[in-house]
Design a protein around this motif. Sequence first.
Motif, PDB file in Angstrom:
ATOM      1  N   ARG A  41      44.243  -4.888 -28.090  1.00  0.00           N
ATOM      2  CA  ARG A  41      45.701  -4.941 -27.955  1.00  0.00           C
ATOM      3  C   ARG A  41      46.335  -5.508 -29.229  1.00  0.00           C
ATOM      4  O   ARG A  41      47.451  -5.132 -29.595  1.00  0.00           O
ATOM      5  CB  ARG A  41      46.093  -5.747 -26.728  1.00  0.00           C
ATOM      6  CG  ARG A  41      45.671  -5.076 -25.428  1.00  0.00           C
ATOM      7  CD  ARG A  41      46.230  -5.696 -24.195  1.00  0.00           C
ATOM      8  NE  ARG A  41      45.603  -5.123 -23.000  1.00  0.00           N
ATOM      9  CZ  ARG A  41      45.877  -3.924 -22.497  1.00  0.00           C
ATOM     10  NH1 ARG A  41      46.793  -3.161 -23.067  1.00  0.00           N
ATOM     11  NH2 ARG A  41      45.253  -3.489 -21.415  1.00  0.00           N
ATOM     12  N   LYS A  42      45.609  -6.361 -29.910  1.00  0.00           N
ATOM     13  CA  LYS A  42      46.110  -6.861 -31.197  1.00  0.00           C
ATOM     14  C   LYS A  42      46.143  -5.738 -32.227  1.00  0.00           C
ATOM     15  O   LYS A  42      47.063  -5.654 -33.039  1.00  0.00           O
ATOM     16  CB  LYS A  42      45.224  -8.008 -31.687  1.00  0.00           C
ATOM     17  CG  LYS A  42      45.737  -8.668 -32.958  1.00  0.00           C
ATOM     18  CD  LYS A  42      44.897  -9.881 -33.337  1.00  0.00           C
ATOM     19  CE  LYS A  42      45.434 -10.546 -34.603  1.00  0.00           C
ATOM     20  NZ  LYS A  42      44.615 -11.734 -34.991  1.00  0.00           N
ATOM     21  N   LEU A  43      45.159  -4.852 -32.207  1.00  0.00           N
ATOM     22  CA  LEU A  43      45.153  -3.712 -33.119  1.00  0.00           C
ATOM     23  C   LEU A  43      46.276  -2.731 -32.803  1.00  0.00           C
ATOM     24  O   LEU A  43      46.836  -2.092 -33.696  1.00  0.00           O
ATOM     25  CB  LEU A  43      43.811  -2.979 -33.036  1.00  0.00           C
ATOM     26  CG  LEU A  43      42.597  -3.706 -33.606  1.00  0.00           C
ATOM     27  CD1 LEU A  43      41.320  -2.967 -33.216  1.00  0.00           C
ATOM     28  CD2 LEU A  43      42.687  -3.840 -35.125  1.00  0.00           C
ATOM     29  N   GLU A  75      37.632  -2.659 -39.265  1.00  0.00           N
ATOM     30  CA  GLU A  75      37.425  -3.623 -40.352  1.00  0.00           C
ATOM     31  C   GLU A  75      38.528  -3.513 -41.395  1.00  0.00           C
ATOM     32  O   GLU A  75      39.017  -4.522 -41.906  1.00  0.00           O
ATOM     33  CB  GLU A  75      36.066  -3.396 -40.997  1.00  0.00           C
ATOM     34  CG  GLU A  75      35.723  -4.450 -42.044  1.00  0.00           C
ATOM     35  CD  GLU A  75      34.339  -4.281 -42.606  1.00  0.00           C
ATOM     36  OE1 GLU A  75      33.753  -5.277 -43.054  1.00  0.00           O
ATOM     37  OE2 GLU A  75      33.823  -3.135 -42.600  1.00  0.00           O
ATOM     38  N   ALA A  76      38.951  -2.288 -41.714  1.00  0.00           N
ATOM     39  CA  ALA A  76      40.010  -2.093 -42.701  1.00  0.00           C
ATOM     40  C   ALA A  76      41.361  -2.588 -42.178  1.00  0.00           C
ATOM     41  O   ALA A  76      42.166  -3.145 -42.937  1.00  0.00           O
ATOM     42  CB  ALA A  76      40.098  -0.617 -43.079  1.00  0.00           C
ATOM     43  N   ALA A  77      41.606  -2.391 -40.888  1.00  0.00           N
ATOM     44  CA  ALA A  77      42.899  -2.765 -40.309  1.00  0.00           C
ATOM     45  C   ALA A  77      43.041  -4.267 -40.147  1.00  0.00           C
ATOM     46  O   ALA A  77      44.110  -4.839 -40.413  1.00  0.00           O
ATOM     47  CB  ALA A  77      43.080  -2.074 -38.959  1.00  0.00           C
ATOM     48  N   ASP A  78      41.960  -4.944 -39.710  1.00  0.00           N
ATOM     49  CA  ASP A  78      42.041  -6.384 -39.445  1.00  0.00           C
ATOM     50  C   ASP A  78      40.633  -6.969 -39.460  1.00  0.00           C
ATOM     51  O   ASP A  78      39.933  -6.937 -38.442  1.00  0.00           O
ATOM     52  CB  ASP A  78      42.708  -6.621 -38.092  1.00  0.00           C
ATOM     53  CG  ASP A  78      43.106  -8.080 -37.879  1.00  0.00           C
ATOM     54  OD1 ASP A  78      42.370  -8.967 -38.358  1.00  0.00           O
ATOM     55  OD2 ASP A  78      44.145  -8.324 -37.238  1.00  0.00           O
ATOM     56  N   PRO A  79      40.188  -7.526 -40.590  1.00  0.00           N
ATOM     57  CA  PRO A  79      38.831  -8.076 -40.688  1.00  0.00           C
ATOM     58  C   PRO A  79      38.541  -9.144 -39.639  1.00  0.00           C
ATOM     59  O   PRO A  79      37.404  -9.266 -39.179  1.00  0.00           O
ATOM     60  CB  PRO A  79      38.774  -8.640 -42.105  1.00  0.00           C
ATOM     61  CG  PRO A  79      39.783  -7.840 -42.871  1.00  0.00           C
ATOM     62  CD  PRO A  79      40.888  -7.566 -41.891  1.00  0.00           C
ATOM     63  N   ALA A  80      39.558  -9.917 -39.256  1.00  0.00           N
ATOM     64  CA  ALA A  80      39.333 -10.963 -38.258  1.00  0.00           C
ATOM     65  C   ALA A  80      39.032 -10.355 -36.897  1.00  0.00           C
ATOM     66  O   ALA A  80      38.137 -10.827 -36.176  1.00  0.00           O
ATOM     67  CB  ALA A  80      40.561 -11.875 -38.167  1.00  0.00           C
ATOM     68  N   VAL A  81      39.755  -9.303 -36.540  1.00  0.00           N
ATOM     69  CA  VAL A  81      39.481  -8.618 -35.275  1.00  0.00           C
ATOM     70  C   VAL A  81      38.105  -7.963 -35.325  1.00  0.00           C
ATOM     71  O   VAL A  81      37.348  -8.005 -34.348  1.00  0.00           O
ATOM     72  CB  VAL A  81      40.582  -7.579 -34.970  1.00  0.00           C
ATOM     73  CG1 VAL A  81      40.156  -6.674 -33.818  1.00  0.00           C
ATOM     74  CG2 VAL A  81      41.885  -8.280 -34.626  1.00  0.00           C
ATOM     75  N   ALA A 123      37.572 -10.418 -24.210  1.00  0.00           N
ATOM     76  CA  ALA A 123      37.698 -10.516 -25.665  1.00  0.00           C
ATOM     77  C   ALA A 123      38.005  -9.160 -26.283  1.00  0.00           C
ATOM     78  O   ALA A 123      38.810  -9.061 -27.228  1.00  0.00           O
ATOM     79  CB  ALA A 123      36.417 -11.097 -26.257  1.00  0.00           C
ATOM     80  N   VAL A 124      37.378  -8.104 -25.784  1.00  0.00           N
ATOM     81  CA  VAL A 124      37.667  -6.759 -26.283  1.00  0.00           C
ATOM     82  C   VAL A 124      39.121  -6.395 -25.989  1.00  0.00           C
ATOM     83  O   VAL A 124      39.833  -5.834 -26.843  1.00  0.00           O
ATOM     84  CB  VAL A 124      36.719  -5.719 -25.660  1.00  0.00           C
ATOM     85  CG1 VAL A 124      37.194  -4.301 -25.970  1.00  0.00           C
ATOM     86  CG2 VAL A 124      35.297  -5.908 -26.172  1.00  0.00           C
ATOM     87  N   ASP A 125      39.579  -6.714 -24.803  1.00  0.00           N
ATOM     88  CA  ASP A 125      40.954  -6.409 -24.427  1.00  0.00           C
ATOM     89  C   ASP A 125      41.936  -7.086 -25.380  1.00  0.00           C
ATOM     90  O   ASP A 125      42.881  -6.451 -25.881  1.00  0.00           O
ATOM     91  CB  ASP A 125      41.207  -6.873 -22.987  1.00  0.00           C
ATOM     92  CG  ASP A 125      42.570  -6.446 -22.478  1.00  0.00           C
ATOM     93  OD1 ASP A 125      42.690  -5.307 -21.991  1.00  0.00           O
ATOM     94  OD2 ASP A 125      43.516  -7.261 -22.571  1.00  0.00           O
TER      95      ASP A 125
END
Length: 439
Positions: free
Chosen positions: A381-383, A195-201, A375-377
Amino acid sequence: MRRICLTLPTDRSCPATIAALGEEAAYAVEHFDIDVRLLILDSCPPPVYAEHTEAVRRLPAHPRITVHHLDEARQRDFLAAAVARSGRAKPELLLDLLLPDGLSYGACTDRAFLIAAALGCESVHRRDSDSRYQRLDGRTVFPVHHELRTLGHRAADAASRVTATDLPAACLDHRVAMVGASFIGELSVDLAEIEAADPAVYHDVVGLWAPAHWSAERRRELVAESFRGAGTEPFTHDRSLLTLVDPMRVDMCNIAFHGVHERVPLPPARDTIGSDYFLIHLVHDARLPGVLHNRHIVNYHTGERRTGPGFRAYQRRFVKFLLSMRYFHHVYDRMAAAGDTLLDGSGRVRGEAVAALARESTALDRGENTARLDAVDTAYRKLGGRYAEVADLLAADRDRLLDEARDDMADFALLTEAWEALIAAARVTPVAAPPGRPG
């Protein structure tokens, strides 16, 4: 005299929690006319077990408190005897489901249910090792206070012991099957870093536990309240509500069951977060009375799930939770539609009806879960970084994950079909005492 089981399953060092549990047991016998069996189910390695043994030794003695501190060897001896006595088919599989070679949140509590039956306890009150009690004005706020005021009582009688009630009149003749609260503090699932790194993810990942057909708005609402418990507001005064308890308002670190746990077990899925929450849904969907109170427990996370192998194992357990929801949502929908027809003429849950729904779910198409893994993948990978490494591991294990999610529900159906026979067998199976200790 009424006998209860106050239980702590643990696989980590927690002497402070054991001491606090002893204080809760002492509070219970001081304020209620009961006998407490304090049950510690210990899956720790020998050095930590020895540490816990010393913590147990330091607990103050009381004639109405008996401590049972069982390592896995003693648990296995008891379970093997109970399974054999039950006469059910596939005894080796049943024993493996109850005490698997691996982590199972549901199985550890199922063991508590069976041992509680052996100890003659009419209710089970569960706590967790990664949580602690709140304090107010120098006193500890113990959840057992509300649990013992109402649990197992006829709802119409319990109504005078709560702050308020909104229970439908048709449910007042049933006994209170569950009393619970939630937690304050850290998220119950360790995803704050995402959540801290990317709220959208974070939204995309957490939203995967919703049913696939939900609207974007419902999914956003679910994400907003998921895993947050009762927030961060500390305890100031008691509130309690007699109601059909919303499963989102309680947590398994702060729960007590009467009756229902002897009719249906928890799903014994290995390495799957959330596999121990099934009875909370069953109590609600079968329209059994419950009490929701506000003596929330403080949740915190230990370090082993945030680095190295612990991190990778935890993320896999979370993904298995997402995949399990394909099957659980089906069962929850069917249970909600069935309502109190899940109960027999005495107001007890019909375990065979629940087993049938679980088995029915195993025939579902797994395309929805394939989409979840995709979707998890994408999200991991975006993170990047260690999340991308987890994505690689999940990709290599893709078919196995899909199969396990389905097979876990088949195992749950099998265990549920055998459960009442196992409970009956447990009632007449001795619980071996540790060397040199009674009970």
